[in-house]
Motif scaffolding. Structure first.
Motif, PDB file in Angstrom:
ATOM      1  N   TYR A 127      21.698 -61.610  10.227  1.00  0.00           N
ATOM      2  CA  TYR A 127      21.148 -62.540   9.236  1.00  0.00           C
ATOM      3  C   TYR A 127      19.667 -62.239   8.967  1.00  0.00           C
ATOM      4  O   TYR A 127      19.196 -62.336   7.833  1.00  0.00           O
ATOM      5  CB  TYR A 127      21.320 -63.986   9.700  1.00  0.00           C
ATOM      6  CG  TYR A 127      22.737 -64.486   9.540  1.00  0.00           C
ATOM      7  CD1 TYR A 127      23.321 -64.544   8.283  1.00  0.00           C
ATOM      8  CD2 TYR A 127      23.482 -64.890  10.638  1.00  0.00           C
ATOM      9  CE1 TYR A 127      24.622 -65.003   8.118  1.00  0.00           C
ATOM     10  CE2 TYR A 127      24.789 -65.352  10.491  1.00  0.00           C
ATOM     11  CZ  TYR A 127      25.351 -65.398   9.228  1.00  0.00           C
ATOM     12  OH  TYR A 127      26.639 -65.845   9.066  1.00  0.00           O
ATOM     13  N   SER A 182      18.271 -59.282   9.123  1.00  0.00           N
ATOM     14  CA  SER A 182      18.205 -58.078   8.287  1.00  0.00           C
ATOM     15  C   SER A 182      18.521 -58.382   6.828  1.00  0.00           C
ATOM     16  O   SER A 182      18.100 -57.655   5.928  1.00  0.00           O
ATOM     17  CB  SER A 182      19.169 -57.016   8.814  1.00  0.00           C
ATOM     18  OG  SER A 182      20.515 -57.420   8.638  1.00  0.00           O
ATOM     19  N   GLU A 183      19.277 -59.473   6.591  1.00  0.00           N
ATOM     20  CA  GLU A 183      19.617 -59.865   5.225  1.00  0.00           C
ATOM     21  C   GLU A 183      18.602 -60.841   4.631  1.00  0.00           C
ATOM     22  O   GLU A 183      18.780 -61.330   3.508  1.00  0.00           O
ATOM     23  CB  GLU A 183      21.009 -60.510   5.216  1.00  0.00           C
ATOM     24  CG  GLU A 183      22.122 -59.527   5.593  1.00  0.00           C
ATOM     25  CD  GLU A 183      23.451 -60.221   5.821  1.00  0.00           C
ATOM     26  OE1 GLU A 183      23.489 -61.474   5.717  1.00  0.00           O
ATOM     27  OE2 GLU A 183      24.442 -59.527   6.112  1.00  0.00           O
ATOM     28  N   ASP A 194      17.845 -63.854   5.825  1.00  0.00           N
ATOM     29  CA  ASP A 194      18.200 -65.251   6.054  1.00  0.00           C
ATOM     30  C   ASP A 194      17.561 -65.710   7.367  1.00  0.00           C
ATOM     31  O   ASP A 194      18.198 -65.736   8.422  1.00  0.00           O
ATOM     32  CB  ASP A 194      19.722 -65.401   6.105  1.00  0.00           C
ATOM     33  CG  ASP A 194      20.169 -66.855   6.203  1.00  0.00           C
ATOM     34  OD1 ASP A 194      19.317 -67.732   6.444  1.00  0.00           O
ATOM     35  OD2 ASP A 194      21.384 -67.107   6.077  1.00  0.00           O
TER      36      ASP A 194
END
Length: 385
Positions: free
Chosen positions: A329, A331-332, A334
């Motif tokens: 998350y 890395s995305e 979030d």
């Protein structure tokens, strides 16, 4: 009758159209001491008619009395073969260099510690070659690799890193270790190993032997709608996560039995990472289409409860699943979900210093992300160096 040095086992089901290309690519090899077994698994097409057109005495056609399914057909072909080395290649794939067999055989003959040889592959679609398949590459130089390194690399790329069409196996590996497993049950769930069977075999062999890698892409892997990969990723996606987690669990137990504790620990980490990938929805792309495998934490618990690990190991795996999910998350972008899962990890295992540090970095927002990226880059340089 003198035994051939190499046996090509060519499983074929509804692939009569592609069979001539495959067989001809084998017959064109400059190394000629081999046999070819065409294993027709009761194909409803004209596989038999096509197979009978080959007049070379090294080609044998075998039609099963009943449909065995892919894995049992593989095993039957291996058991019928007579060579010191066995190459299992699907009828829809082909060799793309006439000297690949000679290179493989010379290496395996000179290195008895090597259990299998492989190389990168090139995609083949609509009769035209495409790009080199990324996951099938392992550097740009030929080398003999310690099996444990291959296992670690496979876990790092999060899946099978060896293209089945490119693999020549020493017969001893099948006789001393295992044929392709059938009737696999993992965590109380019957598993169709049509998805994970190859990966399991390469990992098991790597656990016990060294591996030869050739950097030149010398095989073609065909992409088409009749392929098993297409059927599984588009219609039977549950097979993927069941198989992947079963493979890692089975290899972990084999490593434990062998006393390969480093591999065993790598398996536990890989298991946590794979659980996390599927919890966060793992994509499977094929011919421009993508399917998603998604499981929930209840499924994680249900399967972990029936796993062979100790309670302490299960607790460790659970905590690492939370960390892996948090990392995904993060890395995305979030940060909210990442923070939530880092805290869940600490609740399971309170004294994980790296997780504390990640939370601190997370609290600094953009500058923290830059620091973390610098640390990741530095760590990769240290590993390579």
């Amino acid at each position: 009758m003198q035994k051939p040095l190499v046996s090509f086992v060519v499983p074929c089901y509804r692939l009569a159209t592609f069979l001539p290309e495959c067989v001809d690519s084998i017959l064109s090899q400059t190394f000629e001491d081999f046999e070819i077994l065409i294993m027709d698994d009761c194909s409803p097409d004209n596989t038999e008619e096509v197979a009978r057109t080959f007049t070379d005495g090294r080609v044998t056609y075998v039609r099963n009395e009943e449909n065995l399914g892919a894995i049992r057909n593989y095993n039957k072909g291996i058991l019928l073969s007579r060579g010191k080395y066995v190459w299992l290649i699907s009828a829809d794939d082909r060799l793309r260099r006439p000297y690949i067999l000679r290179r493989y055989v010379e290496t395996l003959e000179n290195h008895p510690e090597v259990g299998l040889a492989f190389c990168p592959g090139v995609s083949l679609r609509g009769g035209k070659e495409g790009a080199v398949i990324d996951y099938s590459t392992y550097g740009d130089v030929d080398r003999i690799v310690r099996g444990e390194e291959i296992i670690k690399h496979s876990f790092k790329v999060k899946g099978n890193a060896i293209l089945a069409a490119s693999v020549l196996v020493r017969r001893d590996c099948y006789e001393k270790l295992s044929l392709y497993p059938v009737d696999v049950v993992w965590a109380g769930v019957p598993v169709d190993f049509i998805w994970g069977g190859d990966w399991y075999m390469w990992l098991l062999i790597s656990l016990n032997y060294h591996v030869a890698y050739f950097a030149e892409p010398m095989v073609c892997y065909r992409e088409h709608e009749l392929s098993m990969t297409n059927a599984i990723t588009q219609e039977k996606i549950d097979i993927c996560w069941h198989s992947e987690l079963a493979v890692i669990t089975m290899i972990s137990q084999a490593a434990k039995e062998k006393g390969a504790l480093t591999v065993y620990k790598d398996c536990l980490s890989a298991l946590a990472n794979f659980y996390a990938k599927h919890c966060a929805s793992k994509p499977y792309s094929w011919m421009g289409q993508t399917s998603w495998s998604t499981i929930d934490l209840q499924q994680v618990e249900a399967t972990l409860d029936r796993s062979p690990y100790t309670e302490q190991e299960k607790a460790w795996i659970r905590s690492r699943i939370m960390v892996a999910l948090a990392d995904l998350y993060y890395s995305e972008g979030d940060s909210v979900s990442a923070r939530s899962y880092y805290l869940k990890a600490l609740k399971l295992k309170p004294f994980m210093l790296p997780v504390f540090l990640k939370l601190i970095v997370l609290s600094f927002g953009g500058p923290g992300r830059q620091v973390r990226e610098l640390l990741r880059t530095a760590r990769e340089h240290l590993v390579r160096g």
